[in-house]
Design an enzyme around this catalytic site. Structure first.
Site, short mmCIF file in Angstrom:
data_model
loop_
_atom_site.label_atom_id
_atom_site.label_comp_id
_atom_site.label_asym_id
_atom_site.label_seq_id
_atom_site.Cartn_x
_atom_site.Cartn_y
_atom_site.Cartn_z
N ASN A 278 1.65 -0.30 5.56
CA ASN A 278 2.10 -0.75 4.24
C ASN A 278 2.95 -1.99 4.45
O ASN A 278 3.88 -1.98 5.24
CB ASN A 278 2.93 0.36 3.59
CG ASN A 278 3.72 -0.12 2.40
OD1 ASN A 278 3.30 -1.01 1.66
ND2 ASN A 278 4.90 0.44 2.19
N GLY A 279 2.62 -3.08 3.77
CA GLY A 279 3.45 -4.28 3.85
C GLY A 279 2.69 -5.47 4.39
O GLY A 279 1.47 -5.55 4.29
N CYS B 131 0.83 -1.18 0.00
CA CYS B 131 0.00 0.00 0.00
C CYS B 131 0.87 1.24 0.00
O CYS B 131 2.09 1.17 0.05
CB CYS B 131 -0.90 0.01 1.24
SG CYS B 131 -1.85 -1.50 1.47
#
Length: 496
Positions: free
Chosen positions: A72-73, A2
């Site tokens: 994110n991730g 993201c």
């Protein structure tokens, strides 16, 4: 995978257009967009839906709406964390990143020590905030200031038009609103090395296999970059043990040695193989876009980013997640210049040095080139357990002079999984294997004269070659902010 973006400070929502800022990183997550805000804070998220595709909307919040998060991730151990630390928490989704909320309630800043994965995140109660990045810096995170306001973002391009100062959150660091920037992990300082070659090979096999299995966590299709080199071939072979229909991807110029080798591996392992042959004209056509997404003008990085950009575009047509062989050269002394080392301890220290620099060099390339095509890249060789295991190996077993070939130990450990000619194939850098290095350098010299380089140096431009000046011109058009060039990684010449 993201894109995340946050702003903290007085009247943030009135002063900044978060939606417009998010649009600069929409490529990182085109599936969904989310914004939460209060008087003095804003959290924004562009989502690439990997886990809980339908239900994993971000930003996330606790049921009482007093704690918020963006991530994110991937947090690979989220289910174990839920069971061990959050058994009574009322989870609202099946997404891995929701575990950040109860972990923050339990551990505060120390929540980051619990996480196994690749990630950058921000957690906030509207008053205080915690922003963190994974141990190896696989996922990017930048912070910036403008007056009383603090920003966090996945990419520099989200910050260049609003921030006064931009800096990188280093790998293995978190940033807290009161404590500031804090390191939370260091690579181990090994003093006693493992010398039992047979035991080492067993441990390498088991640990890398677990790492690959961990990175198959997904609710969408997972594939593999297959260059035909040793590292990506090992990853493909290990993945195929668990994925019945595994898609592999390879690119190169006509007659590229990588294409031929990748076909051989794909046939041997049994993947559904896809390849794309590109032209020199195509390389030149995508160069400006590559530098924009890469956020770097370093020549070595740009050269390797071109084929990575093209193979990511190819893979994005079939899968949403790919595994790659990044990291093996750092762990097993695979780079050509390391063949000159004859002191085992010096080689070990150099390995640590280049591992610590990966976050804004090769890992930046993998992240940005995959994300440019809304594709998530995962790197099994850089699993923390595997890294720590590799750093305990007697560096004498990694010296080129010990066996007369680089990465002998890695080759020997996995030789039964691959064709003989692949296992003992001569090492080639990615851009060389795709036959792109000379093309780009030649093109740059045709555009930038030696006199132009001399004049640029007199004016103080941070460049050393005609090729670098050519890339810098494109970079500066996209990123005129004076800090943009300061936060990017640079090879120091050894790996050119």
């Amino acid at each position: 995978m993201c894109g995340i973006l946050s702003v903290f400070g007085p009247d943030s929502s009135a002063q900044f257009d978060l939606s417009s800022m998010l649009s600069t990183i929409v490529h990182r997550g085109p599936d969904d967009k989310g914004i939460l805000q209060g008087d003095n804070w804003m959290l924004g998220h562009q989502r690439l839906a990997i886990m809980d595709v339908d239900g994993g909307h971000q930003p996330m919040q606790t049921a009482e709406e007093k704690l918020y998060s963006i991530c994110n991730g991937e947090i690979y151990n989220f289910r174990d964390l839920q069971d061990s630390h959050c058994p009574s928490y009322p989870f609202q989704t099946q997404a891995d990143s929701e575990v950040l909320l109860p972990l923050f309630q339990t551990f505060g800043n120390d929540l980051i020590q619990q996480l196994d994965g690749m990630f950058s995140f921000v957690v906030s109660d509207g008053q205080q905030w915690l922003a963190g990045r994974d141990r190896m810096g696989i996922k990017p995170l930048y912070y910036a200031t403008a007056g009383e306001h603090k920003f966090f973002a996945s990419e520099v391009k989200a910050l260049v038009h609003c921030a006064e100062h931009i800096q990188e959150v280093p790998s293995s660091h978190f940033y807290h609103s009161q404590a500031g920037l804090v390191p939370y992990y260091n690579l181990p300082d090994v003093t006693v090395f493992q010398k039992d070659q047979e035991a080492i090979q067993v441990a390498l096999r088991q640990t890398l296999s677990r790492s690959v299995q961990k990175r198959l966590m997904s609710d969408v299709p997972v594939g593999v970059f297959l260059s035909g080199g040793l590292d990506s071939s090992i990853i493909a072979a290990l993945m195929k043990q668990h994925v019945s229909e595994l898609h592999s991807f390879s690119v190169g110029l006509p007659n590229s040695p990588d294409l031929k080798a990748a076909r051989l591996v794909a046939d041997h392992v049994g993947t559904i193989h896809h390849e794309y042959v590109y032209s020199e004209a195509e390389m030149q056509a995508v160069l400006a876009d590559v530098i924009y997404y890469l956020e770097s003008y370093d020549p070595a990085l740009v050269r390797s980013a071109i084929p990575c950009y093209i193979v990511s575009k190819l893979a994005s047509q079939y899968v949403k997640v790919v595994l790659s062989g990044e990291g093996a050269d750092e762990l097993f002394a695979g780079y050509s210049y390391l063949a000159d080392y004859d002191d085992p301890r010096a080689l070990h220290q150099e390995s640590i040095s280049i591992l610590e620099g990966l976050h804004n060099l090769n890992l930046q390339r993998v992240d940005r080139m995959t994300m440019a095509h809304s594709l998530e890249g995962r790197v099994p060789f850089l699993d923390i357990d595997f890294i720590e295991l590799c750093l305990q190996i007697d560096p004498h077993l990694k010296l080129f002079s010990t066996f007369g070939i680089e990465k002998w130990l890695l080759r020997k450990t996995f030789e039964d999984l691959l064709p003989h000619e692949i296992v003992w194939r001569e090492k080639m850098e990615f851009a060389q294997g795709c036959a792109s290095s000379e093309v780009l350098e030649k093109h740059a010299k045709a555009v930038i004269t030696e006199q132009a380089l001399v004049e640029a140096k007199i004016q103080g431009f941070p460049v050393n070659t005609q090729e670098e000046l050519f890339y810098y011109g494109i970079f500066h058009q996209h990123f005129p902010h004076p800090d943009a060039a300061k936060v990017m990684g640079r090879w120091e010449g050894t790996l050119h």
